[in-house]
Scaffold this motif. Structure first.
Motif, mmCIF file in Angstrom:
data_model
loop_
_atom_site.group_PDB
_atom_site.id
_atom_site.type_symbol
_atom_site.label_atom_id
_atom_site.label_comp_id
_atom_site.label_asym_id
_atom_site.label_seq_id
_atom_site.Cartn_x
_atom_site.Cartn_y
_atom_site.Cartn_z
ATOM 1 N N LYS A 75 0.814 -1.209 0.000
ATOM 2 C CA LYS A 75 0.000 0.000 0.000
ATOM 3 C C LYS A 75 0.851 1.263 0.000
ATOM 4 O O LYS A 75 0.350 2.354 0.286
ATOM 5 N N ASN A 76 2.132 1.129 -0.292
ATOM 6 C CA ASN A 76 3.084 2.240 -0.414
ATOM 7 C C ASN A 76 3.318 2.945 0.916
ATOM 8 O O ASN A 76 3.736 4.096 0.940
ATOM 9 N N ARG A 77 3.042 2.267 2.021
ATOM 10 C CA ARG A 77 3.351 2.803 3.342
ATOM 11 C C ARG A 77 4.765 2.396 3.699
ATOM 12 O O ARG A 77 5.140 1.232 3.558
ATOM 13 N N CYS A 78 5.524 3.339 4.202
ATOM 14 C CA CYS A 78 6.952 3.137 4.438
ATOM 15 C C CYS A 78 7.257 3.256 5.932
ATOM 16 O O CYS A 78 6.752 4.159 6.616
ATOM 17 N N LEU A 79 8.092 2.347 6.427
ATOM 18 C CA LEU A 79 8.589 2.376 7.800
ATOM 19 C C LEU A 79 10.078 2.673 7.762
ATOM 20 O O LEU A 79 10.831 2.025 7.022
ATOM 21 N N PHE A 80 10.497 3.652 8.562
ATOM 22 C CA PHE A 80 11.922 3.957 8.702
ATOM 23 C C PHE A 80 12.361 3.387 10.052
ATOM 24 O O PHE A 80 11.993 3.900 11.112
ATOM 25 N N ILE A 81 13.148 2.292 10.013
ATOM 26 C CA ILE A 81 13.422 1.474 11.196
ATOM 27 C C ILE A 81 14.874 1.626 11.613
ATOM 28 O O ILE A 81 15.777 1.671 10.768
#
Length: 888
Positions: free
Chosen positions: A73-79
């Motif tokens: 869904k083009n959601r991005c996590l910066f981990i």
């Protein structure tokens, strides 16, 4: 109980790209989670953070601190990989096909559809909107499929499905108006890379690779009219003329101007690169000989100047550039290779096959495997913990039995002799024998020393087994059937069929021996639970009747209570000795949740799935875990019949049954929008949306939701130590463990019980008082500090002064010290003195102390195994040295 998510087993790789961080850390997407494998230690850990859907792409920063994870869904996590926490979140407006950090880690290139977006990496900055869009290039005519950065982070190569590769410049120069195009390919671009000179760290070449197996090597022509390519001679005009020279006005004409350096064709600086951008020409053209297979994955190592490619038929090739010398061309699978990547040193190659859930790490110099992990092809049906809690066995619909090491999360043996789905597993008390029952009509015994099937139990006529049990002595094996409603009894020693227990009128899905005697309990869909005396041969001793079908049953560890679940959502607790119903728990409202896409009713009004199909007691029998066809796992207190906690096993919206309320916008005249298969079958990058659904359910009329996986829990098992438990779910095998972080939970707090008082007692030479104060404070670090501070001579006196109410906490601390501190003899002396002083009390209260005693036994067993190997090797070495000294 403070349990938290620890690991995910069963499917090491499900699609998308993988990255290697710090040369030994392999990061791969697993559904909507991220798995990190330490190749040097052979340990796998799954990050606790989750995305809303299955992950499509991941990218790691050059220093290995940050990870970018982008879902469907083009959601991005910066981990933050080291802290295992999510720092920032962002949602892109277009589908992301690939992303990559710049070499300096300051920028992130994101291919969002036809757009190439350059974002500034947020890092550790605390801002309201940490992601800053630096620049957007909109020159591509189709989706971007490949990216690569130049060493100075000023130029980007972008390959597209429009058969072209473009060279973009990030600097704002007046003379730069359009990107340079590399033309000539006849299929979509799979990879594009900069060729770097090892000595000068300058760009010498550009390699472009397309899906049809064509690779172009683009060289840079200097002012003397010769190619500068490290000894390569100028070649004749290729069949495809490549990119026509054009002036800055965009007209197709050869620009006549002076050369900047006149001689050298290497890239001295960015301006030289820009002014000479018109002189990139095709030097060499070749094809990988794997037709008709398509090239699906590739990677380039700049230090070794080597290229690895993977094909759709499972073949990979390793080539030395720029001469295209084939070093290896091998087959590792029959399915498509979806990812191929080098590690930092270039000695290890990592390959992934999404359809098989396979992840391979191969060392090309020694031609040996560093890691070879493959998850279950289909859903996991059953679990079993070993008596020492170190091993976990899983059985699935793919006819395989896998045994995992719980501490490392890696599978070390796979048994594939079954010809149908594995439905039940059981570890024998010896810890070295595993039993498995299957729908193929066999019960097999596996030797975990020699890794072989040493005994097979069969019936006169073919049956389908769905349940399995063995008595405490290991002499009798029992299995319940699905079709004939009977229970078969075999001898473990001889393998002969001893008896057939008849009486049930439905499938026997629950079977378990009492932990204290030889009574066998069975549950069936005929609404009864029956107790059998197997050794006396008296048949059914007693029958417990219910109003609905009985789905499963389980004994309490002390054998004084029997729990079973029925189709109406109730958990019944029986006294097996007196034959009385003690109490019931109504769990329909607790387990309810999640609406399927095909449901006509809301989640609250739906009656499907509101029952428990698997139960499991804790090690001390104080609470019980229950799961079923729902996204929840419920934990109940047995004595008070109250819900303690409810675990949601996943937040992955790619699975059916996770949402409680469906969006009406997704409903069309043809039905739910997500059930309409409008995906392009030509998916060569990222996660194939139909990968999981086509595994088992892509048959006409098999499932009403076109095979979209439905979230459910098929099996629950708690480790004998009580420190962790596992659940076989649609996502895989979820392992939860005790939270080891500090929790302020004092048992006997007073105004004088403080950490300062503990330190003061230690300084005054009062170890007894210091230990009692630390136990009352219940702080793990202080308890271990006081244990170590006691001298060996004072251990008996201090052990005798510990009150019994603090004994369980002290045993837990000793078990942890035994695994993590070097003072082995000292800790063992502590254990010996505690057992000598408090032996009668431990035996009398064994039920309450069982988890702590199991943890201590596990630690001692592991230390014994390690010492046994070391001592045996040293013994042989000493014998050899003594023999050589006598000869001299």
């Amino acid at each position: 109980m403070n349990y938290r998510f620890q690991n995910l087993l069963g499917a090491p790789y499900r699609g998308g790209n993988v990255v290697v961080v710090n040369n030994t850390l392999l990061v791969s997407p697993v559904g909507n989670r991220v798995s990190v494998t330490d190749l040097s230690k052979s340990e796998t850990l799954t990050l606790p953070c989750q995305s809303s859907t299955n992950l499509r792409r991941i990218a790691a920063s050059p220093d290995g601190i940050f990870l970018l994870a982008i879902d469907e869904k083009n959601r991005c996590l910066f981990i933050n990989l080291r802290r295992r926490v999510v720092l920032h979140r962002i949602t892109f407006k277009h589908p992301v096909s690939t992303a990559k950090f710049s070499p300096d880690g300051q920028l992130i290139a994101v291919a969002a559809g036809k757009l190439l977006q350059i974002w500034r990496s947020p890092g550790f900055r605390k801002e309201f909107f940490p992601f800053e869009l630096v620049k957007t290039f909109a020159d591509c005519n189709d989706k971007i499929t490949a990216l690569d950065w130049s060493p100075d982070s000023n130029f980007i190569l972008a390959g597209s499905k429009d058969l072209t590769v473009r060279l973009f410049c990030l600097k704002k120069l007046k003379s730069y108006s359009k990107p340079f195009l590399f033309l000539g390919h006849r299929d979509a671009i799979v990879g594009c890379f900069f060729g770097i000179d090892k000595k000068t760290n300058k760009v010498l070449r550009v390699y472009t690779i397309s899906r049809d197996g064509a690779i172009f090597s683009w060289g840079y022509r200097g002012g003397d009219g010769k190619f500068d390519g490290g000894g390569l001679q100028e070649i004749s005009e290729p069949e495809s003329p490549g990119t026509p020279e054009q002036n800055f006005d965009g007209n197709l004409a050869v620009e006549k101007r002076k050369d900047v350096d006149g001689k050298n064709g290497t890239l001295d600086d960015e301006s030289d690169f820009l002014l000479h951008r018109l002189k990139w020409e095709l030097m060499k053209k070749d094809y990988f000989m794997q037709a008709p297979a398509k090239l699906t994955a590739c990677d380039y190592h700049t230090g070794l100047n080597m290229l690895v490619v993977g094909f759709s038929n499972g073949v990979f090739g390793l080539y030395q550039m720029p001469d295209f010398v084939c070093i290896h061309l091998l087959s590792i699978s029959r399915e498509k290779i979806t990812t191929a990547v080098f590690n930092d040193l270039g000695n290890w190659l990592t390959f992934g096959c999404a359809k098989l859930g396979q992840l391979l790490v191969w060392e090309w110099k020694s031609e040996s495997y560093i890691l070879k992990q493959q998850g279950h092809y289909f859903d996991v049906n059953c679990l079993a913990y070993s008596p020492d809690s170190q091993l976990l066995a899983t059985g699935a619909d793919d006819n395989k039995v896998k045994v995992w090491t719980v501490s490392s999360g890696c599978c070390f043996v796979t048994f594939s002799e079954h010809t149908n789905a594995v439905t039940a597993l059981h570890f024998m008390a010896s810890n070295h024998c595993l039993l498995s029952a299957s729908l193929d009509g066999t019960v097999r015994a596996w030797d975990l020393f020699r890794y072989r099937n040493f005994r097979t139990f069969i019936t006169p006529t073919s049956k389908q087994f769905v349940s399995l049990a063995a008595d405490q002595s290991g002499e009798v094996i029992c299995a319940g059937t699905l079709d004939s409603f009977e229970i078969y009894v075999w001898s473990m020693k001889t393998g002969r069929l001893l008896d057939v227990l008849s009486g049930h009128e439905g499938p026997v899905h629950g079977l378990m021996f009492s932990p204290t005697n030889a009574i066998l309990a069975s549950s069936s869909w005929d609404k009864t639970v029956r107790l059998w005396d197997v050794f006396e041969g008296k048949g059914a001793v007693e029958t417990f009747s219910h109003t609905h079908d009985v789905l499963t049953l389980v004994y309490r560890p002390d054998g004084k209570q029997l729990a079973c679940s029925t189709l109406d959502g109730l958990i019944h607790f029986w006294d097996p000795l007196e034959g009385l119903l003690m109490y019931t728990i109504e769990g329909r409202r607790d387990i309810a949740g999640g609406r399927l896409m095909t449901d006509r009713r809301s989640a609250a009004n739906s009656t499907t799935g509101k029952c428990f199909t698997t139960l499991c007691y804790s090690a001390d029998g104080s609470y019980i875990l229950a799961g079923g066809s729902s996204k929840y796992i419920c934990m109940y207190d047995v004595a008070d019949q109250v819900l303690l906690r409810r675990f949601q096993i996943t937040h992955n919206l790619s699975l059916d049954g996770v949402l409680d309320f469906l969006n009406s916008k997704n409903m069309t005249e043809a039905g739910p929008l997500e059930l309409i298969d409008d995906d392009n079958s030509d998916t060569e990058e990222g996660v194939e949306k139909q990968t999981q659904s086509k595994l088992a359910y892509d048959l006409p009329g098999s499932m009403p939701n076109h095979g979209r996986p439905i979230i459910r829990t098929k099996c629950l098992r708690i480790a004998p130590t009580g420190r962790n438990w596992a659940a076989a779910t649609t996502e895989g095998v979820l392992v939860y463990s005790m939270d080891d972080s500090f929790i302020f939970d004092p048992t006997d707090l007073d105004i004088d019980v403080t950490p300062e008082a503990v330190d003061a007692a230690l300084n005054d030479g009062q170890p007894k008082r210091a230990l009692i104060l630390s136990l009352r404070l219940n702080e793990d670090a202080l308890i271990k500090k006081c244990i170590i501070a006691v001298s060996p001579a004072e251990v008996p006196a201090v052990a005798s002064s510990v009150p019994f109410k603090h004994l369980q906490r002290l045993l837990e601390a000793l078990a942890h010290l035994l695994e993590n501190c070097p003072h082995l003899e000292f800790v063992l002396r502590w254990c010996q003195e505690l057992c000598r002083v408090h032996g009668p009390s431990i035996q009398h209260n064994s039920r309450n102390l069982l988890p702590a005693l199991k943890s201590l036994q596990k630690a001692i067993t592991r230390s014994h195994q390690d010492l046994a190997d070391t001592c045996s090797s040293n013994e042989y070495m000493l014998q050899y040295l003594c023999s050589t000294s006598h000869k001299r």
